[in-house]
Write an enzyme that holds these catalytic residues in place. Structure first.
Site, short mmCIF file in Angstrom:
data_model
loop_
_atom_site.label_atom_id
_atom_site.label_comp_id
_atom_site.label_asym_id
_atom_site.label_seq_id
_atom_site.Cartn_x
_atom_site.Cartn_y
_atom_site.Cartn_z
N SER A 20 11.27 33.45 -3.19
CA SER A 20 11.98 32.35 -3.84
C SER A 20 11.56 32.37 -5.30
O SER A 20 10.50 32.89 -5.66
CB SER A 20 11.67 31.01 -3.18
OG SER A 20 10.27 30.78 -3.10
N GLU A 22 11.39 30.22 -9.17
CA GLU A 22 11.43 28.96 -9.91
C GLU A 22 11.93 29.22 -11.33
O GLU A 22 11.49 30.15 -12.00
CB GLU A 22 10.04 28.32 -9.96
CG GLU A 22 10.02 27.02 -10.76
CD GLU A 22 8.63 26.42 -10.88
OE1 GLU A 22 8.14 25.91 -9.85
OE2 GLU A 22 8.05 26.47 -11.99
N ASP A 114 3.36 14.70 -13.64
CA ASP A 114 2.27 14.54 -14.59
C ASP A 114 2.31 13.15 -15.23
O ASP A 114 3.39 12.57 -15.39
CB ASP A 114 2.38 15.60 -15.69
CG ASP A 114 2.20 17.00 -15.15
OD1 ASP A 114 1.41 17.17 -14.20
OD2 ASP A 114 2.87 17.92 -15.67
N GLN A 184 0.29 26.11 -6.05
CA GLN A 184 0.11 26.40 -7.46
C GLN A 184 -0.37 27.85 -7.55
O GLN A 184 -1.03 28.36 -6.63
CB GLN A 184 -0.93 25.45 -8.05
CG GLN A 184 -1.24 25.67 -9.51
CD GLN A 184 0.00 25.57 -10.38
OE1 GLN A 184 0.65 26.60 -10.61
NE2 GLN A 184 0.33 24.39 -10.85
N PHE A 224 -1.61 27.50 -19.21
CA PHE A 224 -1.06 26.88 -18.01
C PHE A 224 -2.17 26.70 -16.97
O PHE A 224 -2.29 25.65 -16.34
CB PHE A 224 0.05 27.74 -17.41
CG PHE A 224 1.31 27.81 -18.22
CD1 PHE A 224 1.62 26.84 -19.16
CD2 PHE A 224 2.20 28.86 -18.03
CE1 PHE A 224 2.79 26.90 -19.89
CE2 PHE A 224 3.37 28.94 -18.76
CZ PHE A 224 3.67 27.96 -19.71
N HIS A 274 6.58 32.85 -3.69
CA HIS A 274 7.34 32.02 -4.62
C HIS A 274 6.94 32.45 -6.03
O HIS A 274 5.77 32.36 -6.41
CB HIS A 274 7.02 30.54 -4.41
CG HIS A 274 7.83 29.61 -5.25
ND1 HIS A 274 9.16 29.38 -5.02
CD2 HIS A 274 7.49 28.84 -6.33
CE1 HIS A 274 9.62 28.50 -5.90
NE2 HIS A 274 8.62 28.17 -6.71
#
Length: 315
Positions: A20, A22, A114, A184, A224, A274
């Site tokens: 998948s 993002e 966030d 994550q 990040f 992902h």
């Protein structure tokens, strides 16, 4: 590993791996062209779904909505819309979710979101809003039979005091109805494998898909990682050392690093990934190719969607 034994990752055939992708919603027409070019490149790999992120404080709500609706209307991809609890009442979030359902979107990635003040500030739920992601999951399931994915943190969420507390929060999301956990990103597979063990020991049995981020820009991705609580191993930093002004070699190293990570997970029995694409297809496509994925002939190109909506409407 015994001498003569075969690694699972070397025996991969077509359709053994599910992926998948993002994406993030574009801010400008140029970024929109880049996004749809990325989608056109990756769509033939027949991903299980593609997700579109939601900016801090709901700052990209409209752009996320527009991108997801175009995906469902103009491609054969199955889009998932990110949705957060931040800076909105339950009624507002419920209205967004209902709109998604009415538009044909059946999958939501439910996140707390966030803090409005950004990194380093505390999160405070809105008085008339959803308290956290678990609360949001329950609300979504009451609105419609959405497929709901939630986030998991192999190195625990930066705000969680302990791994146990973090796992309790994850269990609450699953108990509320979450269908899948997407982790994550992390760069050391040990973190994912230990996280998987802790989750199963806690009675969490939904699929747990590891997140992989190809390192297009080491400094950017390291930033990040710092904000999300993901550690940057020293050995990984050394691999990119001295390549700040050598993007071609950095690109090759990034492909090798991400492929090595994915292949090692395949050897541990992982079959779903992902990818955080950052709206760039080249590295992701190469990694997927090495994982055995090939373009599906029956997948129609999405070239009609590559043009920005404005240009297409006036053409």
């Amino acid at each position: 590993m015994a001498v003569g034994s075969e690694r699972k990752s070397r025996l991969l055939g077509a359709d053994e791996i599910d992926v998948s992708f993002e994406f993030f919603p574009p801010k400008t027409e140029k970024m929109e062209e880049a996004l749809w070019s990325c989608i056109e490149r990756l769509a033939p790999l027949n991903p299980e779904f593609v997700s579109v992120t939601y900016g801090a404080g709901g700052s990209t709500r409209e752009r996320t909505h527009n991108t997801v609706v175009r995906l469902v209307n103009e491609t054969k991809l199955k889009p998932a819309a990110h949705l957060t609890c931040v800076a909105a009442s339950k009624a507002e979030i419920d209205a967004v979710a209902q709109d998604y359902w009415n538009e044909g979107i059946r999958h939501i990635v439910a996140l707390r979101g966030d803090p409005v003040g950004g990194p380093g500030t505390s999160y405070h739920p809105q008085a008339d809003g959803y308290i956290n992601a678990a609360d949001l999951v329950g609300g979504l399931k009451r609105i419609a039979p959405f497929e709901v994915s939630v986030a998991g943190y192999p190195e625990k969420h930066p705000e969680s005091p302990t791994f146990a507390a973090d796992m309790d929060n994850l269990k609450a999301k699953v108990d509320a109805g979450a269908d899948r956990i997407i982790t994550q990103f992390s760069f050391d597979n040990t973190h994912y494998l230990r996280f998987l063990e802790r989750a199963r020991a806690a009675g969490i049995w939904v699929p747990i898909t590891p997140g992989i981020v190809p390192i297009h820009n080491f400094k950017q991705v390291a930033g990040f990682a710092a904000r999300t609580g993901a550690s940057m191993p020293s050995w990984l930093a050394r691999r990119f050392d001295g390549l700040e002004d050598d993007p071609a070699t950095s690109h090759l190293v990034a492909a090798a690093v991400a492929t090595e990570q994915a292949m090692d997970l395949v050897d541990e029995g992982v079959k779903k990934f992902h990818f955080y694409t950052l709206n760039r297809a080249d590295l992701v496509y190469a990694i997927c190719h090495l994982l055995g994925l090939r373009p599906h002939p029956q997948t129609q190109p999405v070239s009609a969607a590559v043009k920005p909506a404005k240009a297409r409407a006036t053409g």
